[in-house]
Write a protein that holds these residues in place. Sequence first.
Motif, short mmCIF file in Angstrom:
data_model
loop_
_atom_site.label_atom_id
_atom_site.label_comp_id
_atom_site.label_asym_id
_atom_site.label_seq_id
_atom_site.Cartn_x
_atom_site.Cartn_y
_atom_site.Cartn_z
N SER A 158 81.07 -33.92 22.42
CA SER A 158 82.39 -33.60 21.86
C SER A 158 82.49 -32.09 21.66
N LYS A 159 83.69 -31.57 21.71
CA LYS A 159 83.88 -30.12 21.64
C LYS A 159 83.30 -29.49 20.37
N PRO A 160 83.50 -30.07 19.19
CA PRO A 160 82.93 -29.46 17.98
C PRO A 160 81.41 -29.33 18.04
N LEU A 161 80.75 -30.38 18.55
CA LEU A 161 79.29 -30.33 18.64
C LEU A 161 78.83 -29.37 19.73
N THR A 162 79.55 -29.35 20.86
CA THR A 162 79.23 -28.41 21.93
C THR A 162 79.38 -26.97 21.46
N VAL A 186 75.23 -22.52 10.56
CA VAL A 186 76.26 -22.75 11.58
C VAL A 186 76.97 -24.08 11.35
N VAL A 187 76.21 -25.14 11.12
CA VAL A 187 76.85 -26.45 10.92
C VAL A 187 77.70 -26.44 9.65
N LEU A 197 74.13 -33.18 15.75
CA LEU A 197 73.87 -32.04 16.61
C LEU A 197 72.81 -32.34 17.65
N ARG A 198 71.85 -33.18 17.32
CA ARG A 198 70.74 -33.49 18.23
C ARG A 198 71.02 -34.72 19.10
#
Length: 328
Positions: free
Chosen positions: A268-272, A251-252, A262-263
């Motif tokens: 931020s929207k991309p990480l969410t 996914v990443v 990610l952790r």
Amino acid sequence: PRTARIDLPGLLQHVMVRGVNGEDLFRDDSDRTSFLTRLSNLLLETHTDCLAWALMSNHVHLLLRPRHDKLAPFMRRLLTGHATVFNLRHRRSGHLFQNRYKSIVCDEEPYLLALVRYIHLNPLKAGILSQSSELDDYPWSGHAVLMGKCQLPGQVVDEVLTRFGRSTPEARFRYLAFVRDGVTDVHRQDLSGGGRRRSLKTLGLAEAAEDELFDEQVLGCGDFVQGLYQDVEFETRQVAAMPLAELVRRVVEALDINTEALRQRNRSKPLTDARSLISYLAVRWLGYSGEEVGKSLNISRAGVSLAAARGKVMAEQCAEIIEKVIVT
């Protein structure tokens, strides 16, 4: 409507079981205690979530979410075990349950709390209790567990309460108000399946209802039903189980996100979006528990549930990403 069950890991299901010919499933508290002990042991053994339950005299309501396996094996062990012990104890023979159990697959976000309330108000609806305040100490429904008056190992408490408040006292206060607000509507609620199409017809909008895909086994809108059919079709491909770490990596990579970020507590929207997509694919497609996914992403189990709902929307809009992540 389909006649075969829709039964996949990760689905929230409202299960109803009735005694044959209206006979009692529990003749005394020993029967009820035996059933709950068996239910609790199976919940823990099979990693199945129970969010609500109520034992009536001749029927049972359960709100279940199997994490890794389908619901059918769980129910088979639960009902067969209870029937065997019940018949031996009461020197009885023959079937105890009426046909097969009924299960309604439910879209979580619109219906989870409504179902929790509906199920826990059943003793009041049936006239077993005379007023809502008696529910708090009533030992034969999950309401008392949520209120901290008794315990059922395996019942999911935090996921329900965190929807009402951050602290346990605040959450219980608001949950209790929510339940009592539903007392006047307990006889009018229809949470038996058919989804939005049933609702539209009830409102007299029959023409609009004809355009809404529905299934009598599903409580959810047409898009939710369509998504279920796609998931069932996907399951028939017998996709091999994928390690959670591998899913995260794919996914990443597909979204061009930094794995370490990610952790972190970064919204931020991309990480969410990445967390949402991982949560949806891990829980709904690959059968991982919310707890497992939460540890991987450093978020709570309730957070995984909310993220999975957002991820479902993303998945419907990004079919090429799903194909790349899951199938390749």
